[in-house]
Design an enzyme around this catalytic site. Structure first.
Site, PDB file in Angstrom:
ATOM      1  N   ASP A  58       0.811  -1.217   0.000  1.00 39.46           N
ATOM      2  CA  ASP A  58       0.000   0.000   0.000  1.00 39.46           C
ATOM      3  C   ASP A  58       0.845   1.267   0.000  1.00 39.46           C
ATOM      4  O   ASP A  58       0.326   2.370  -0.188  1.00 39.46           O
ATOM      5  CB  ASP A  58      -0.862   0.039   1.273  1.00 39.46           C
ATOM      6  CG  ASP A  58      -2.187  -0.663   1.088  1.00 39.46           C
ATOM      7  OD1 ASP A  58      -2.599  -0.862  -0.064  1.00 39.46           O
ATOM      8  OD2 ASP A  58      -2.804  -1.016   2.106  1.00 39.46           O
TER       9      ASP A  58
HETATM   10  C1  GLC Z   1      -1.394  -3.709   5.515  1.00 34.18           C
HETATM   11  C2  GLC Z   1      -2.656  -3.716   4.688  1.00 34.18           C
HETATM   12  C3  GLC Z   1      -2.494  -4.607   3.489  1.00 34.18           C
HETATM   13  C4  GLC Z   1      -1.251  -4.258   2.742  1.00 34.18           C
HETATM   14  C5  GLC Z   1      -0.035  -4.249   3.641  1.00 34.18           C
HETATM   15  C6  GLC Z   1       1.207  -3.776   2.946  1.00 34.18           C
HETATM   16  O1  GLC Z   1      -1.227  -4.954   6.084  1.00 34.18           O
HETATM   17  O2  GLC Z   1      -3.754  -4.154   5.442  1.00 34.18           O
HETATM   18  O3  GLC Z   1      -3.605  -4.512   2.646  1.00 34.18           O
HETATM   19  O4  GLC Z   1      -1.093  -5.180   1.732  1.00 34.18           O
HETATM   20  O5  GLC Z   1      -0.271  -3.416   4.742  1.00 34.18           O
HETATM   21  O6  GLC Z   1       1.204  -2.428   2.699  1.00 34.18           O
HETATM   22  C1  GLC Z   2      -0.369   2.495   6.066  1.00 33.36           C
HETATM   23  C2  GLC Z   2       0.451   1.295   6.446  1.00 33.36           C
HETATM   24  C3  GLC Z   2       0.172   0.113   5.573  1.00 33.36           C
HETATM   25  C4  GLC Z   2      -1.301  -0.084   5.420  1.00 33.36           C
HETATM   26  C5  GLC Z   2      -2.011   1.176   5.003  1.00 33.36           C
HETATM   27  C6  GLC Z   2      -3.489   0.941   4.951  1.00 33.36           C
HETATM   28  O1  GLC Z   2       0.048   2.999   4.875  1.00 33.36           O
HETATM   29  O2  GLC Z   2       1.820   1.540   6.454  1.00 33.36           O
HETATM   30  O3  GLC Z   2       0.769  -1.033   6.123  1.00 33.36           O
HETATM   31  O4  GLC Z   2      -1.542  -1.091   4.484  1.00 33.36           O
HETATM   32  O5  GLC Z   2      -1.728   2.197   5.894  1.00 33.36           O
HETATM   33  O6  GLC Z   2      -4.224   2.041   4.601  1.00 33.36           O
END
Ligand code: GLC
Ligand code: GLC
Length: 814
Positions: A487
């Site tokens: 993300d």
């Molecule tokens: C968090 C989010 C997931 C994403 C991950 C890596 O675990 O829930 O959707 O893939 O972060 O950014």
């Molecule tokens: C933040 C976190 C990531 C997650 C995301 C969800 O960026 O670092 O892990 O997946 O929020 O919105």
């Protein structure tokens, strides 16, 4: 250092010291009513949706840590001393403190000045309420006069509004009180037809419903004025902060035990039956009273607890294993499976790290979570899949999240995360492999919840696949959109404005930046879809999928390959990310893990090279980091990933969710020792001894462990609600132990450590119990199977056709 121990026989983790480095929590509830509870009784409850139907108040990120909970106080009415048997909130020095976190319940007890007390908290199956069974025993040689208090603070339903909208909310609070029951009815007079209640099995020696009357002005929960005074004040809340507090006076002979039951619950009345008498403003209690009366009876509470115990026994029995490694056994048999159920119920909404107001259910997250829970709750998994698919858009794209209460896609975050659609294929495929229920593909499912837009679920899968083909970039690799699995790799968001969301700010056209990770996912999901199509008799369609998959594999090996490992992506300028040419971020875990997991480069040595280099550059004693070298500064073209200090989160933290992709990759190369070694590095049970460093619960996975670039290398954060649960479960069970579901039956293909003499397992699969025994005769991964004594060809055990309900499978590894 350890703060407790595993009691595997009772499926409990026993915490023996209340001041754990962080609150170590558990979940109550498994259907619609839920709560989180810490080892010192902190936490809160909600009905279905942690944001929109919050029952009790909790103060995130407060001091002292973990404020707000299900607090019991005892007061010696002679010495006037008072304390909490759960340590918080009074924090007296207790004797024999213990917190037993079990499957769907938590029991916290201790003793103080000769008074022993213990409270068992749980949510009965099928009910929207929680029971607190408080047992108090006088261990003194003399009689003891003791007051017991149970208390909670009501939240005014919408937790976000509750924490911000004080100009209104200090005026709306309303309660009703009847002997032994406090009803919380804020906003019931207007558009709500639900209320909460807090009841006590003993007739009140006093109650309070206004927080200030109970605590006293300028006091906290650690020193409630009314408890100190020994007498609740029978306050009635008008506005401000409604609470529920009951007082019970006990006069205990030496050795005498008394049990008091508290019930906290949620109840709905039909809209036309809200008031009694009609036209009044008094809650109609006709349907709620019998429920309350029932569970205030200790014997009924005990019976409900026993049903809960059996429910978990049955749920966990679907897969049980006995290996030479205790950490593997207890995680697979108990805690990892249990954590998968927590992610099923909560997605990423409510934990110590997730405030319950931020995120609903993630499309990507919940689809992946299926890999970990589908075998335990197949019927509910089916429902979840249909809910998720109903938020898909006609383009095949998906809302990134939806709210569990409304089941609607969340417009604030929207869509455009280009990996999202494929996870639906992965989830549906896992469901069919588990259940053999092909009918799900014919279920009519709308787009974006629009009535009238229904098409068979299968059509949704087609569109998921198509979505990527419609969005290929300059190299023929998938365009990344707002982000892929990571993300925080936001290649179309060049954000220089503080506070802007990296996920929703898109200021690039999005026609250049490509993701090699999505390429791997496309290949993985595409093969699953082709398999499904074949079995639906759509041979031509299936071949067309395989042709696209083959093309993508080729493109990936050509343009996604850096010479020794897979690239991660191309940015908006078409420059490489995750390449030896980069200054920082030369190699990433996601593309390497997933491409190999998907089988790309297995034939020509590229997969082996990718895994070897992933290990060489990313593996640490605490797990594999996301990338190396970490980004030392903020890069406008990379987005959130470089916003984190080196070693944290996506910037080279140990993101436990993706470690299993490498474990699976290693099994695909036949490396059982390394796969299990990686598994063990992040296995929380195996990290129990380093509790002071790890800091999170040793019984569940955390999303993050700080990476080697971080000053706090090895420290975990964000426990419980993470794709880590499902992926580790899937990696150990289906790839290392190799007990794998397929469309045709149960495949048995272990890739286990060489030192293991074998293992045994029991798997209930499509109504048949498979007793599996694996023995090692040689060091390799070749397996010869016999089923009920008869040797079979290959590795897939097909379901018996003669009605046998138990099958014995023997496997010899050589
Ligand atoms: C968090 C989010 C997931 C994403 C991950 C890596 O675990 O829930 O959707 O893939 O972060 O950014
Ligand atoms: C933040 C976190 C990531 C997650 C995301 C969800 O960026 O670092 O892990 O997946 O929020 O919105």
């Amino acid at each position: 250092m350890k703060y407790g121990y595993f009691d595997d026989r009772n499926r409990e983790y026993v915490i023996t010291q209340p001041d754990t480095p962080l609150p170590w929590i558990n979940y109550l509830g498994c259907e619609a009513y839920f709560g989180i509870i810490s080892n010192t009784a902190g936490g809160y409850s909600f009905y279905r949706d942690a944001r929109l139907r919050r029952l009790t108040r909790y103060r995130y990120n407060n001091v002292p840590m973990d404020s707000g909970g299900r607090y019991v106080y005892l007061r010696d009415d002679e010495s006037k001393e008072f304390w909490s048997p759960s340590w918080q909130p009074t924090r007296n020095e207790l004797k024999d403190y213990s917190c037993r976190h079990g499957m769907g319940y938590t029991t916290i007890g201790s003793s103080y000045s000769g008074i022993e007390a213990s409270t068992r908290y749980f949510v009965p199956l099928g009910e929207n309420l929680e029971i607190w069974q408080l047992t108090v025993t006088n261990r003194r040689a003399t009689r003891a006069k003791v007051s017991a208090f149970g208390s909670i603070e009501f939240c005014l339903w919408d937790a976000q509004d509750d924490a911000t909208n004080f100009q209104r909310n200090f005026n709306t609070g309303q309660v009703e009180v009847e002997p032994g029951v406090i009803y919380h009815k804020t906003e019931y007079r207007e558009r709500r037809n639900h209320f909460a209640y807090f009841a006590c099995s003993e007739l009140d020696a006093g109650f309070d419903t206004q927080r200030e009357a109970f605590l006293g002005a300028y006091r906290g929960w650690d020193k409630p004025a009314a408890v100190e005074a020994g007498q609740l004040t029978n306050s009635i809340a008008h506005g401000w902060s409604p609470i529920g507090a009951h007082q019970v006076k006990l006069d205990l002979a030496p050795g005498e035990t008394r049990q008091i039951v508290f019930v906290l619950g949620y109840h709905e009345n039909s809209v036309d039956q809200k008031f009694d008498p009609p036209g009044s403003q008094i809650i109609n209690k006709t349907t709620v009273k019998p429920v309350i009366a029932k569970y205030l009876v200790a014997a009924q509470a005990d019976a409900a607890f026993e049903s809960l115990r059996q429910y978990w026994e049955k749920t966990l029995s679907v897969f049980q294993v006995n290996t030479p490694d205790v950490h593997t056994n207890r995680m697979v048999n108990i805690w990892n499976a249990y954590q998968c159920m927590a992610t099923f119920n909560m997605s990423r909404s409510a934990s110590f790290f997730e405030s319950g107001i931020g995120r609903g259910l993630g499309f990507r997250d919940s689809n992946q979570d299926l890999l970990g829970f589908v075998h335990m709750v197949p019927a509910r998994a089916r429902e979840r899949i249909l809910d998720l698919a109903s938020t898909q858009l006609r383009t095949g794209g998906a809302y990134h999240q939806y709210q569990p209460l409304t089941k609607r896609g969340n417009n604030d975050i929207g869509g455009g995360f280009n990996d999202d659609p494929h996870w639906l294929i992965v989830g549906v495929s896992a469901y069919i492999k588990e259940t053999g229920d092909w009918s799900i593909l014919d279920e009519p499912v709308p787009f974006d919840n629009e009535p009238g837009s229904e098409v068979p679920l299968y059509e949704h899968l087609r569109r998921s696949f198509r979505y990527t083909l419609d969005r290929l970039g300059p190299h023929g690799l998938p365009l990344i959109g707002r982000a892929d699995w990571n993300d925080c790799l936001n290649l179309n968001c060049f954000s220089d404005t503080p506070g802007q969301s990296f996920q929703t700010t898109t200021n690039k056209e999005g026609k250049v930046a490509e993701s090699v990770f999505i390429a791997g996912l496309f290949v993985f999901a595409g093969r699953e879809l082709a398999d499904i199509a074949t079995r639906r008799g759509l041979a031509e369609e299936s071949s067309s999928y395989l042709a696209e998959v083959a093309k993508m594999e080729k493109v990936t090996l050509e343009h996604g390959w850096d010479g020794e490992w897979f690239l991660r992506a191309y940015d908006d300028f078409g420059a490489k990310i995750g390449s030896k040419e980069c200054e920082e971020g030369k190699i990433f875990i996601e593309s390497n893990g997933f491409c190999v997991l998907a089988g790309i480069g297995l034939d020509d040595g590229k997969a082996a090279s990718a895994m070897a280099n992933t290990g060489k550059y990313l593996a640490t004693q605490h797990g594999l980091v996301v990338q190396q070298p970490a980004y030392s500064q903020y890069y406008l073209n990379l987005g959130e990933i470089s916003s984190y200090p080196p070693g944290y989160k996506e910037n080279a933290g140990i993101f436990c969710h993706v470690n299993p992709w490498v474990m699976i990759g290693e099994t695909r190369l036949g490396h059982g020792d390394l796969a299990h070694d990686y598994y063990s590095r992040i296995n929380p049970s195996a990290r129990e001894e380093i509790g002071d460093l790890h800091r999170c619960e040793p019984y569940v996975y955390a999303q993050m462990i700080a990476g080697k670039d971080a000053p706090t290398f090895g420290e975990a954060k964000n426990s419980w609600l993470t794709g880590t649960a499902a992926w580790n479960y899937y990696a150990i069970v289906q790839w290392i132990l190799g007990v794998r579901t397929t469309l045709d039956g149960l495949e048995i293909a272990p890739v286990i450590p060489k030192s293991w003499p074998g293992f045994t397992a029991t798997r209930t699969f499509r109504g048949v119990v498979y007793k599996i025994a694996i023995e090692r005769e040689g060091e390799g991964n070749h397996i010869a199977l016999t089923v009920d004594g008869a040797p079979i060809e290959g590795k897939v055990v097909t379901p018996p056709t003669d009605g046998r309900k138990e099958v014995s499978v023997k496997g010899i590894l050589s």
